[in-house]
Structures are given as structure tokens and as C-alpha cells.
Design an enzyme around this catalytic site. Structure first.
Site, PDB file in Angstrom:
ATOM      1  N   PRO A  87       0.826  -1.210   0.000  1.00 14.77           N
ATOM      2  CA  PRO A  87       0.000   0.000   0.000  1.00 14.77           C
ATOM      3  C   PRO A  87       0.860   1.260   0.000  1.00 14.77           C
ATOM      4  O   PRO A  87       1.781   1.379   0.813  1.00 14.77           O
ATOM      5  CB  PRO A  87      -0.799  -0.121   1.306  1.00 14.77           C
ATOM      6  CG  PRO A  87      -0.784  -1.574   1.636  1.00 14.77           C
ATOM      7  CD  PRO A  87       0.541  -2.075   1.154  1.00 14.77           C
ATOM      8  N   CYS A  89       0.256   5.463  -0.246  1.00 16.87           N
ATOM      9  CA  CYS A  89      -0.681   6.580  -0.357  1.00 16.87           C
ATOM     10  C   CYS A  89      -0.332   7.462  -1.552  1.00 16.87           C
ATOM     11  O   CYS A  89       0.831   7.824  -1.743  1.00 16.87           O
ATOM     12  CB  CYS A  89      -0.676   7.403   0.931  1.00 16.87           C
ATOM     13  SG  CYS A  89      -1.531   6.585   2.293  1.00 16.87           S
ATOM     14  N   ALA A 121      -3.883   3.146   1.816  1.00 19.18           N
ATOM     15  CA  ALA A 121      -4.770   3.213   2.975  1.00 19.18           C
ATOM     16  C   ALA A 121      -6.097   3.834   2.577  1.00 19.18           C
ATOM     17  O   ALA A 121      -6.151   4.957   2.067  1.00 19.18           O
ATOM     18  CB  ALA A 121      -4.108   4.031   4.080  1.00 19.18           C
ATOM     19  N   TYR A 245      -0.340   5.389  13.070  1.00 13.85           N
ATOM     20  CA  TYR A 245      -1.752   5.715  12.909  1.00 13.85           C
ATOM     21  C   TYR A 245      -2.551   5.104  14.059  1.00 13.85           C
ATOM     22  O   TYR A 245      -1.988   4.535  14.994  1.00 13.85           O
ATOM     23  CB  TYR A 245      -2.231   5.266  11.528  1.00 13.85           C
ATOM     24  CG  TYR A 245      -1.486   5.978  10.422  1.00 13.85           C
ATOM     25  CD1 TYR A 245      -1.479   7.373  10.346  1.00 13.85           C
ATOM     26  CD2 TYR A 245      -0.754   5.275   9.463  1.00 13.85           C
ATOM     27  CE1 TYR A 245      -0.776   8.038   9.350  1.00 13.85           C
ATOM     28  CE2 TYR A 245      -0.047   5.932   8.465  1.00 13.85           C
ATOM     29  CZ  TYR A 245      -0.059   7.315   8.416  1.00 13.85           C
ATOM     30  OH  TYR A 245       0.641   7.983   7.439  1.00 13.85           O
ATOM     31  N   ARG A 293      -1.270  -5.094   8.987  1.00 19.27           N
ATOM     32  CA  ARG A 293       0.063  -4.479   8.944  1.00 19.27           C
ATOM     33  C   ARG A 293       0.380  -3.896  10.313  1.00 19.27           C
ATOM     34  O   ARG A 293      -0.434  -3.182  10.896  1.00 19.27           O
ATOM     35  CB  ARG A 293       0.129  -3.389   7.879  1.00 19.27           C
ATOM     36  CG  ARG A 293       1.405  -2.538   7.984  1.00 19.27           C
ATOM     37  CD  ARG A 293       1.729  -1.801   6.711  1.00 19.27           C
ATOM     38  NE  ARG A 293       2.384  -2.690   5.751  1.00 19.27           N
ATOM     39  CZ  ARG A 293       2.939  -2.273   4.615  1.00 19.27           C
ATOM     40  NH1 ARG A 293       2.912  -1.001   4.280  1.00 19.27           N
ATOM     41  NH2 ARG A 293       3.520  -3.135   3.803  1.00 19.27           N
TER      42      ARG A 293
END
Length: 436
Positions: A87, A89, A121, A245, A293
Site C-alpha cells: 500500500p 498513499c 490506505a 496511525y 500491517r
């Protein structure tokens, strides 16, 4: 993952310009340790509370580990080889919608031969975004454009995954190619939330500490996003619990200063992430895989006190396995600006290897993996079951095709490109989401 960055190298230090919206100067010790000293490092693994595991088809770590181009079975999904798109962004959405950029960006990696393409994400709510440009999956209107992408990926031989995410205290920021700043409400920004009212650093807003109602809403948001991911045609979902996050913020003592049942001890700090994971696993079809993850360590200097580290990650992985998670996607860091990372080729691989061995669960490796022989060795030696590439696939979307040639393996090419292959190649065939 938001590992879209440029790198400047200096003597004994590296500066990353991350999509985490801050600069990190990473000091390299003369003899880079495997991991920094940590006050929890030499303790026994945290006590693991008993969970009632959900019924599931476990993806055993004992399956044959052959080489980079051997198939990988996760529940009823069989990847044709072990190369996946990490992934990354792109910050190219408006109101969360996938755009032409996403279609070309993700589609080109399928043309290039990746077995699995995972989107960036995808925010589970508007306030879960890092920036106004984040991809979203918080409303049904997002589904058609996402399905257009998954259909293309399937038609060109790649399975499709999406990463479900909440930015936590790193939310409402400018896109990373602009000056790091909080986006105010007058420009469409919002108030970030986190386990504790601790900003990431001076450039970030002070978040609001979540109460039970706020946590329940986030669980409901992840659940609804999981249903939308299935409707959009994805073959697997990945829960984002890394890179500073929201879910990582709950895990780490650096960002979680709560005094209730969600803070303090290891058992308390993993509680909310496990609640989210249980909700996603329950909402997702039992025959399809769920990935998570994590950042296996905060890379925090000892002077900061207790932090998240590899022994806790192993213990957390055991709990996630009980919860029905099929593979741990192992990254590191990004929860504190003072992190100290011994950057180098494959610098995160040993974390994936340790978790794989000690938690007995499949893992993926990511981070400065650039050469076919390097990726092949990771799989052949049992350090990880899957290799995720990020920046290397930005530089070369056709890396899997070149890697197969370098390793004397044959994989199918698109018929439109077959004339460029070395020797005879089989035509690429579509794939479909398993139904049972």
C-alpha cells in the site's frame, strides 16, 4: 501504508521525507544493531490473555516455502507467486473517490505481473483520513470506482486487496509535497482523535482522547468499510495497525497514556486493536484472508522510556492468529519523530522472520527490497512468505517480469506485451475471487 517518500543521504544519517508529513533524521550507529535497546527488550514476552478464536481456515506457516515464484495459499485464495504491491498513499482523491490516477497506478502494477495489488490506505470515515486527498471507503458511492479497478486487476491476472485505515492523531494534514501543516476547519479540516491527547509533534494538532462512544463508532466504521470492500470486488482486506496511525497509537506506550482498560499493560493496549480486528474478521467472508500491517518496533531511543518493540509484536501476532488473521504484514516505526532506524537493504526483514518463527503465522517482508535475488532469498530461507514492494515498483512497475527472467522462472505476460518477453511465454489469464 504511507511510505511514499524521497531520501537524502548524508554521512552517517538519512533524512526521510515521509508521507507521514514530517522529516525524520535517522542517525546510524557505527555498528547498526539489529534493534535499538529498549527497556522491554530483555523481558519475557508479555502475558497473552486467552481469546475464543473465531472459526476459520488457518493458513499454516508450515506450507512449503520454495521460492519467490512459488504459489502462496491463504485460505481459499492462492496467489500465483510471492510478489505483491505494498500500500502506497497517492493523495490523489477528492472526497475519497478513486480517480483516473488510481486506475492507472494500480492497473499498471497488474500489467507488470504482481500477484497481489493492495490499494493505499482507504479511510473508513472522513475523519480517518491523513489528508483531504486520501482514498476512502466510508460511503457506498465509493464502491463503483473501486470495483472498476478490481475488475481490471482481475482481468490482468492480479488479485486485489485494500488496506482499511484510520489516521488517528496524524489526521487533517496537508499533502506531503506541501509544507507540513494542520488543515483548519475553514479549509475542510477536522479534529483528530487518538487514544490520548498527545500530538505527534509540533506540526500536528493535539488530538481529542477517544471515549467509549468514539471507539464504538470507529469499530462500526471498520465493519461497514469491510462490507464495502467485498462489494467492490476485493479478494482480501488488510487492517492498518502500523506507522503511528490510530491502532498503532493504542499499541505503543509512547502514544497511549490511558489509565482505563485500554492503556497501561500490554493486555490493555492491544485490546482496542483486537476489537477492530475481530470486527473486520467477523464481517469478512470466512473463506477469504485478512491481513494486518504492524510496526514491529517504534525504533525508540531508551531515553523515551517504554515503547512498542519486537517481543510485544510477537505476542500480539499470537493473539491476532487466534482472532483469525492469516498473515502479518511486518513494517516498523513512524510513531515518534525521535525514532532511530538502522536503515539498509532489507532492514525490516528480521522482524518478519522472528514473528513468523515465534508466532507460527505467515508474514510478509517490506522495506528496501530491490533485487530479485534478495527477494528470492527472503522466501527461500523462510524469513517471510510474501514480499511487498513499494518504491521499487514506483521505479519499475514491471519488476515481477524482470525478476522472473533474472531468476530463470517463467510467468505469464500480457498478450499485448509478449513480443518483448525473452523466449516463449504463456498468455496472462484472468483471475476471479474464490466463492468458497
Amino acid at each position: 501504508m504511507a511510505y511514499f517518500s524521497t531520501t537524502k543521504r548524508h554521512h552517517r544519517s538519512t533524512t526521510f521525507h515521509h508521507a507521514f508529513h514530517h522529516k525524520l533524521t535517522i542517525k546510524k550507529p557505527q555498528n547498526s544493531p539489529v534493534s535499538p535497546k529498549n527497556p522491554l527488550q530483555n523481558q519475557h514476552s508479555p502475558k497473552i490473555p486467552k481469546l475464543n478464536p473465531l472459526p476459520h481456515i488457518q493458513s499454516p506457516v508450515t506450507q512449503p516455502t520454495n521460492h519467490l515464484f512459488a504459489p502462496l495459499k491463504l485460505r481459499s485464495l492462492t496467489l500465483p507467486h510471492r510478489i505483491a504491491v505494498s500500500p502506497m498513499c497517492e493523495y490523489s482523491s477528492t472526497d475519497g473517490f478513486a480517480s483516473e490516477w488510481h486506475f492507472v497506478h494500480l492497473g499498471s502494477r497488474a500489467i507488470g505481473g504482481a500477484a497481489l495489488v493492495i490499494t493505499e490506505a482507504s479511510a473508513v470515515s472522513p475523519e480517518a483520513r491523513i489528508t483531504l486527498g486520501d482514498l476512502g471507503i466510508w460511503k457506498d458511492d465509493h464502491i463503483p470506482e473501486l470495483r472498476r479497478i478490481t475488475t481490471f486487476l482481475h482481468n490482468h491476472g492480479s488479485y486485489a486487496g485494500t488496506q482499511l485505515a484510520h489516521a488517528g492523531r496524524k489526521a487533517s494534514m496537508a499533502v506531503p509535497w506541501e509544507k507540513a501543516r494542520v488543515i483548519p476547519a475553514s479549509e475542510g479540516g477536522w479534529q483528530p482523535v487518538a487514544p490520548s491527547a498527545i500530538p505527534f509533534d509540533d506540526a500536528y494538532a493535539t488530538p481529542t482522547a477517544l471515549d467509549r462512544a468514539g471507539m464504538d463508532k470507529i469499530i462500526a466504521d471498520f465493519t461497514a468499510a469491510t462490507h464495502r470492500a467485498l462489494a467492490a470486488g476485493f479478494d482480501l482486506v488488510e487492517v492498518h495497525a502500523a506507522h503511528g496511525y490510530l491502532l498503532h497509537e493504542f499499541l505503543s506506550p509512547l502514544s497511549n497514556h490511558r489509565t482505563d482498560e485500554y492503556g497501561g499493560s500490554f493486555e490493555n493496549r492491544v485490546r482496542f486493536p483486537l476489537e477492530v480486528i475481530h470486527a473486520v474478521r467477523s464481517a469478512w467472508p470466512q473463506h477469504l484472508p485478512v491481513l494486518v500491517r504492524i510496526s514491529a518496533t517504534d525504533w525508540a531511543p531508551e531515553s523515551l522510556g517504554a515503547s512498542w518493540d519486537l517481543p510485544q509484536s510477537v505476542a500480539f501476532a499470537k493473539l491476532m492468529k487466534q482472532a483469525g488473521v492469516d498473515l502479518i504484514d511486518v513494517s516498523t516505526g513512524a510513531n515518534h519523530p525521535a525514532q532511530q532506524i538502522p536503515v539498509g537493504p532489507g532492514y525490516q526483514v528480521h522482524h518478519a522472520e522472528t514473528i513468523r518463527r515465534e508466532a507460527n503465522i505467515p508474514t510478509s517482508a517490506v522495506g528496501m527490497i530491490t533485487e530479485p535475488a534478495q527477494a528470492d532469498q527472503i522466501v527461500r530461507t523462510g524469513q517471510a512468505d510474501l514480499v511487498l514492494l513499494a518504491r521499487e515498483l514506483l521505479r519499475n512497475p514491471y519488476w515481477p517480469l524482470h525478476a522472473a527472467e533474472a531468476l530463470h522462472q517463467q510467468i505469464p505476460w500480457p498478450v499485448q506485451y509478449a513480443r518483448a518477453a525473452s523466449g516463449r511465454t504463456e498468455p496472462r489469464q484472468p483471475v476471479t475471487t474464490p466463492t468458497t
